[in-house]
Enzyme design. Structure first.
Site, mmCIF file in Angstrom:
data_model
loop_
_atom_site.group_PDB
_atom_site.id
_atom_site.type_symbol
_atom_site.label_atom_id
_atom_site.label_comp_id
_atom_site.label_asym_id
_atom_site.label_seq_id
_atom_site.Cartn_x
_atom_site.Cartn_y
_atom_site.Cartn_z
ATOM 1 N N GLY A 19 0.838 -1.188 0.000
ATOM 2 C CA GLY A 19 0.000 0.000 0.000
ATOM 3 C C GLY A 19 0.877 1.243 0.000
ATOM 4 O O GLY A 19 2.025 1.200 0.465
ATOM 5 N N HIS A 40 -4.821 1.759 7.119
ATOM 6 C CA HIS A 40 -3.463 2.295 7.316
ATOM 7 C C HIS A 40 -3.186 3.404 6.289
ATOM 8 O O HIS A 40 -2.698 4.478 6.640
ATOM 9 C CB HIS A 40 -2.457 1.139 7.178
ATOM 10 C CG HIS A 40 -1.017 1.543 7.164
ATOM 11 N ND1 HIS A 40 -0.108 1.144 8.128
ATOM 12 C CD2 HIS A 40 -0.304 2.311 6.284
ATOM 13 C CE1 HIS A 40 1.081 1.664 7.842
ATOM 14 N NE2 HIS A 40 0.994 2.370 6.725
ATOM 15 N N GLU A 41 -3.516 3.130 5.007
ATOM 16 C CA GLU A 41 -3.236 4.130 3.959
ATOM 17 C C GLU A 41 -4.113 5.371 4.135
ATOM 18 O O GLU A 41 -3.657 6.494 3.914
ATOM 19 C CB GLU A 41 -3.426 3.528 2.569
ATOM 20 C CG GLU A 41 -2.552 2.323 2.245
ATOM 21 C CD GLU A 41 -1.089 2.496 2.603
ATOM 22 O OE1 GLU A 41 -0.583 3.627 2.572
ATOM 23 O OE2 GLU A 41 -0.452 1.484 2.945
ATOM 24 N N CYS A 63 5.489 0.008 7.272
ATOM 25 C CA CYS A 63 5.191 1.152 6.406
ATOM 26 C C CYS A 63 6.448 1.476 5.614
ATOM 27 O O CYS A 63 7.547 1.463 6.176
ATOM 28 C CB CYS A 63 4.794 2.348 7.272
ATOM 29 S SG CYS A 63 4.396 3.829 6.318
HETATM 30 NI NI NI Z 1 2.309 3.516 5.567
#
Ligand code: NI
Length: 174
Positions: free
Chosen positions: A46, A136-137, A94
């Site tokens: 992502g 999360h995104e 991330c």
């Molecule tokens: Ni991230």
């Protein structure tokens, strides 16, 4: 399409709220394509536009397993319309916080409205890894990183390590 550099935390550009896009036009499509290519180049699942320094409400995802066919998703102006009462705990990482992982509790299922690559209004119901990834995104679009869901102690340990790594890299580049 082009691979663009991904901003590494801590960086104030990752802490800003992003603006909605006014429709998915050629410029937004080019951004989505660059985001996917940059994400794949780093083996991510992502990526959000602010991670490339673009403060637009655009995210891309592909949670297909490495040996399966790719399933790219390109979302503009995503909005959570519904979230389940059940929560799950799962490790997150991330591309802006490389090599750091920590468990984050999130709703197990969400329904998300968005505009797709052709500027059509769409809705998806996401479960499991896709649900976690899309949340999360979407957090990135409001300047929220996964470490912001952790205790201040855990967050600061990770951010201090990232600061140190950046400093060493800058010194090595001199
Ligand atoms: Ni991230």
């Amino acid at each position: 399409m082009a691979v663009r550099p991904i901003i590494i935390a801590p960086d104030k550009r990752l802490k800003l709220a992003c603006e909605a896009v006014e429709g998915v036009n050629a410029r937004v499509r080019a951004l989505m394509d660059d985001m996917l290519e940059s994400m794949y180049a780093s083996n991510g699942i992502g990526l959000a536009a602010p991670q490339l320094g673009v403060l637009a409400r655009v995210i891309v995802l592909d949670v297909a397993r490495a040996d399966d066919e790719s399933q790219p998703l390109r979302l503009a102006n995503p909005e959570i319309r519904w979230a389940s009462d059940e929560f799950t705990d799962g490790d997150e990482g991330c591309l802006s916080l490389p090599e750091h992982y920590a468990p984050v509790i999130r709703p197990d299922r969400v329904r998300v409205a968005y505009f797709d690559y052709e500027n059509r209004a769409c809705e998806i119901e996401a479960v499991g890894l896709l649900a976690r990834c899309v949340q999360h995104e979407m957090d990135h679009l409001d300047g929220i990183l996964f470490v912001d869901h952790l205790s201040a102690l855990k967050r600061n340990v990770i951010l201090r390590k990232l600061t140190k790594t950046k400093k060493l890299a800058a010194e090595a580049a001199d």
